[in-house]
Scaffold this motif. Structure first.
Motif, PDB file in Angstrom:
ATOM      1  N   ASP A  75       3.817 -16.405 -18.073  1.00  0.00           N
ATOM      2  CA  ASP A  75       4.267 -16.745 -16.723  1.00  0.00           C
ATOM      3  C   ASP A  75       5.771 -17.010 -16.689  1.00  0.00           C
ATOM      4  OD1 ASP A  75       1.745 -16.433 -15.642  1.00  0.00           O
ATOM      5  OD2 ASP A  75       1.211 -18.547 -15.882  1.00  0.00           O
ATOM      6  N   ARG A  76       6.335 -17.500 -17.786  1.00  0.00           N
ATOM      7  CA  ARG A  76       7.801 -17.616 -17.872  1.00  0.00           C
ATOM      8  C   ARG A  76       8.451 -16.243 -17.698  1.00  0.00           C
ATOM      9  NH1 ARG A  76       9.350 -19.740 -23.473  1.00  0.00           N
ATOM     10  NH2 ARG A  76      11.469 -19.669 -22.619  1.00  0.00           N
ATOM     11  N   ILE A  77       7.869 -15.257 -18.345  1.00  0.00           N
ATOM     12  CA  ILE A  77       8.387 -13.892 -18.236  1.00  0.00           C
ATOM     13  C   ILE A  77       8.260 -13.386 -16.806  1.00  0.00           C
ATOM     14  CG2 ILE A  77       7.948 -11.505 -18.923  1.00  0.00           C
ATOM     15  CD1 ILE A  77       7.224 -12.551 -21.702  1.00  0.00           C
ATOM     16  N   LEU A  78       7.114 -13.607 -16.191  1.00  0.00           N
ATOM     17  CA  LEU A  78       6.912 -13.141 -14.815  1.00  0.00           C
ATOM     18  C   LEU A  78       7.881 -13.818 -13.854  1.00  0.00           C
ATOM     19  CD1 LEU A  78       3.007 -13.033 -14.686  1.00  0.00           C
ATOM     20  CD2 LEU A  78       4.580 -11.079 -14.795  1.00  0.00           C
ATOM     21  N   ALA A  79       8.159 -15.102 -14.080  1.00  0.00           N
ATOM     22  CA  ALA A  79       9.098 -15.817 -13.210  1.00  0.00           C
ATOM     23  C   ALA A  79      10.500 -15.234 -13.342  1.00  0.00           C
ATOM     24  CB  ALA A  79       9.107 -17.310 -13.556  1.00  0.00           C
ATOM     25  N   TYR A  80      10.904 -14.914 -14.565  1.00  0.00           N
ATOM     26  CA  TYR A  80      12.221 -14.302 -14.802  1.00  0.00           C
ATOM     27  C   TYR A  80      12.305 -12.943 -14.111  1.00  0.00           C
ATOM     28  CZ  TYR A  80      15.919 -11.894 -17.441  1.00  0.00           C
ATOM     29  OH  TYR A  80      17.030 -11.169 -17.811  1.00  0.00           O
ATOM     30  N   ILE A  81      11.255 -12.148 -14.233  1.00  0.00           N
ATOM     31  CA  ILE A  81      11.242 -10.821 -13.621  1.00  0.00           C
ATOM     32  C   ILE A  81      11.330 -10.928 -12.099  1.00  0.00           C
ATOM     33  CG2 ILE A  81       9.702  -8.855 -13.182  1.00  0.00           C
ATOM     34  CD1 ILE A  81       8.819  -9.182 -16.154  1.00  0.00           C
ATOM     35  N   LYS A  82      10.621 -11.875 -11.530  1.00  0.00           N
ATOM     36  CA  LYS A  82      10.672 -12.070 -10.083  1.00  0.00           C
ATOM     37  C   LYS A  82      12.054 -12.538  -9.635  1.00  0.00           C
ATOM     38  CE  LYS A  82       8.425 -14.568  -6.291  1.00  0.00           C
ATOM     39  NZ  LYS A  82       7.357 -15.547  -5.933  1.00  0.00           N
ATOM     40  N   GLU A  83      12.616 -13.487 -10.379  1.00  0.00           N
ATOM     41  CA  GLU A  83      13.934 -14.021 -10.031  1.00  0.00           C
ATOM     42  C   GLU A  83      15.000 -12.940 -10.058  1.00  0.00           C
ATOM     43  OE1 GLU A  83      17.242 -17.022 -12.043  1.00  0.00           O
ATOM     44  OE2 GLU A  83      15.148 -17.128 -12.666  1.00  0.00           O
ATOM     45  N   ARG A  84      14.903 -12.027 -11.036  1.00  0.00           N
ATOM     46  CA  ARG A  84      15.910 -10.974 -11.173  1.00  0.00           C
ATOM     47  C   ARG A  84      15.600  -9.743 -10.322  1.00  0.00           C
ATOM     48  NH1 ARG A  84      18.815 -10.646 -15.726  1.00  0.00           N
ATOM     49  NH2 ARG A  84      19.895  -9.052 -14.508  1.00  0.00           N
ATOM     50  N   GLY A  85      14.449  -9.697  -9.690  1.00  0.00           N
ATOM     51  CA  GLY A  85      14.082  -8.540  -8.894  1.00  0.00           C
ATOM     52  C   GLY A  85      13.845  -7.300  -9.732  1.00  0.00           C
ATOM     53  N   LEU A  86      13.198  -7.463 -10.891  1.00  0.00           N
ATOM     54  CA  LEU A  86      12.999  -6.357 -11.825  1.00  0.00           C
ATOM     55  C   LEU A  86      11.670  -5.652 -11.570  1.00  0.00           C
ATOM     56  CD1 LEU A  86      14.162  -8.094 -15.135  1.00  0.00           C
ATOM     57  CD2 LEU A  86      15.539  -6.848 -13.450  1.00  0.00           C
ATOM     58  N   ASN A  87      11.606  -4.426 -12.022  1.00  0.00           N
ATOM     59  CA  ASN A  87      10.403  -3.609 -11.922  1.00  0.00           C
ATOM     60  C   ASN A  87       9.919  -3.279 -13.330  1.00  0.00           C
ATOM     61  OD1 ASN A  87       8.353  -1.874 -11.116  1.00  0.00           O
ATOM     62  ND2 ASN A  87       9.721  -0.149 -10.785  1.00  0.00           N
ATOM     63  N   VAL A  88       8.725  -3.756 -13.692  1.00  0.00           N
ATOM     64  CA  VAL A  88       8.215  -3.581 -15.056  1.00  0.00           C
ATOM     65  C   VAL A  88       7.657  -2.168 -15.225  1.00  0.00           C
ATOM     66  CG1 VAL A  88       6.656  -4.443 -16.828  1.00  0.00           C
ATOM     67  CG2 VAL A  88       7.640  -6.026 -15.154  1.00  0.00           C
TER      68      VAL A  88
END
Length: 433
Positions: free
Chosen positions: A194-207
């Motif tokens: 979930d730490r990873i998901l929060a970072y991805i959301k904060e940065r607006g990234l697409n996995v």
């Protein structure tokens, strides 16, 4: 002519005239770089006249003509070398200063690394470059071949998880994610993932990818959980089927499908793929396990347990299917990458109590890793076998492998709704207590 300072050593300017050079020398400049090809306009003095004026003023002069659409790697390299070799401040010029500024960005020295895109755009504005134009150019050129790498350190097992991002497209890959597990209580948690998901959301990234380097022996993989959350495909090395076959025997699972179908893609040696616009390829790196691979994404190599930080040596090779000789060969393949290649390891155990670290370079590994520097295959195999004979097994190896050979999928609930792990007794011969 008014020089625009970029750093303490480097400035840019528009077109110079011969009478400017004496004043530049009095201002402390030592070297002039001319990036403007001769003949662009009838009013420009030309490189010959510039060089004559520079020499008369006691200045070094270097002519590296480029256009906005043709800045060759050899020109950028020469530009960077000129700045490094100068014994004082350098002024580079073209018609407006824009090409010289962009050449400095492409040269990528330590000073450039300290500039955010916003700071570079602010400097570009002083040269008359529109912010949107500067931003577009930086997105297309500055980070080519150089992913942003964010490491997440997991304290319980010393693991590092990664999000690897193409700055130009904001597309990313997740590498070796951890599903939390407490062996004392049997509890699981998704806190690390979930730490990873929060970072991805904060940065607006697409996995785009969820990648594992091998089936881990000291933590559960969160690949299955993250696929559910992101819908991104999972991948691992194709030789995972060999690990599956080995461990299905240890767990006495005759019906376990050891065919790798638990992942969306199985990578073979030299397979290529993309993370955004970044080129990525796969190196087969056995030794620690039968299935270990290295992901090379742009200028970054994700080696997990093949190499540790230079002060920590290399991974053990005594797990079922491991081989110190194969590990040595895999290390040599990694060391054949350029010395500037960034090396990201999958664990750090903080020797001497230092802070966690996980990034080095191939050059640093060659020079400072005691398991590499001065070693031969014979001495390495001897060193590795002697050291491995003293190491107890990871505390979660029997817990984790049954999950990780199944793509991170936990065992199915039984009729009471609970999931159960299977722990074989006396399955690992000669294990150190």
């Amino acid at each position: 002519m008014k020089p625009i300072p970029v750093t303490q050593k480097f400035s840019v300017a528009g077109q110079l005239q011969p009478e400017d050079f004496a004043e530049l020398a009095r201002s402390g400049f030592k070297t002039i770089i001319n990036n403007r090809p001769d003949g662009e306009e009838s009013s420009q003095p030309g490189s010959a006249a510039e060089e004559e004026a520079a020499r008369a003023a006691g200045l070094d002069y270097v002519f590296i003509p480029v256009t906005s659409s043709n800045m060759r790697p050899e020109d950028v390299r020469r530009f960077a070398e000129t700045i490094v070799a100068s014994d004082g401040p350098v002024l580079a010029h073209c018609r407006s200063g824009a090409r010289s500024f962009y050449m400095w960005v492409l040269a990528g020295d330590a000073d450039v690394e300290g500039f955010s895109d916003d700071k570079l755009i602010a400097v570009a504005g002083k040269l008359g470059i529109a912010p949107d134009n500067a931003r577009d150019w930086l997105a297309a050129h500055r980070h080519v071949g150089k992913p942003e790498v964010k490491g997440f350190y997991e304290e319980r097992n010393g693991s590092i998880q990664y999000v690897v991002t193409d700055p130009a497209t904001k597309k990313c890959a997740i590498i070796d994610p951890v599903l939390d597990y407490d062996e004392k209580s049997g509890s699981t948690s998704t806190a690390q993932a979930d730490r990873i998901l929060a970072y991805i959301k904060e940065r607006g990234l697409n996995v785009e990818w969820i990648l594992d380097t091998h089936p881990h022996a000291d933590h559960f993989s969160a690949a299955c959980y993250l696929k559910e959350k992101t819908r991104a495909p999972t991948a691992i090395g194709a030789h995972v089927v060999d690990v599956q076959k080995l461990w299905k025997g240890i767990y006495n699972w005759p019906d376990f499908p050891a065919d790798g179908h638990q992942w969306d893609r199985l990578f073979f040696a030299d397979d290529t793929f993309k993370v955004g616009a970044l080129d990525a390829r796969v190196m087969f790196s056995p030794g620690h396990t039968l299935a270990s691979i290295t992901y090379v994404i742009g200028d970054a190599a994700f080696v997990h347990d093949t190499l540790f930080m230079p002060d920590s040596g290399t991974a053990r090779a005594d797990f079922p299917g491991g081989s110190a000789k194969a590990l040595w060969k895999s290390i040599q393949d990694i060391l054949a990458l350029s010395d500037e290649t960034r090396v990201f390891t999958g664990h750090d155990y903080q020797p001497d109590g230092r802070q966690p670290r996980w990034e080095s370079t191939v050059g640093e590994q060659k020079k400072f890793n005691p398991h590499i520097a001065g070693q031969t295959e014979e001495s390495f195999v001897k060193l590795r076998k002697e050291r491995d004979a003293t190491l107890p097994m990871p505390k979660l190896i029997l817990h984790a492998l049954q999950v990780n050979i199944n793509g991170g999928q936990l065992p199915e609930p039984e009729d009471n709704g609970k999931r159960y792990l299977k722990i074989p007794l006396n399955a690992l011969e000669r294990a150190v207590w």
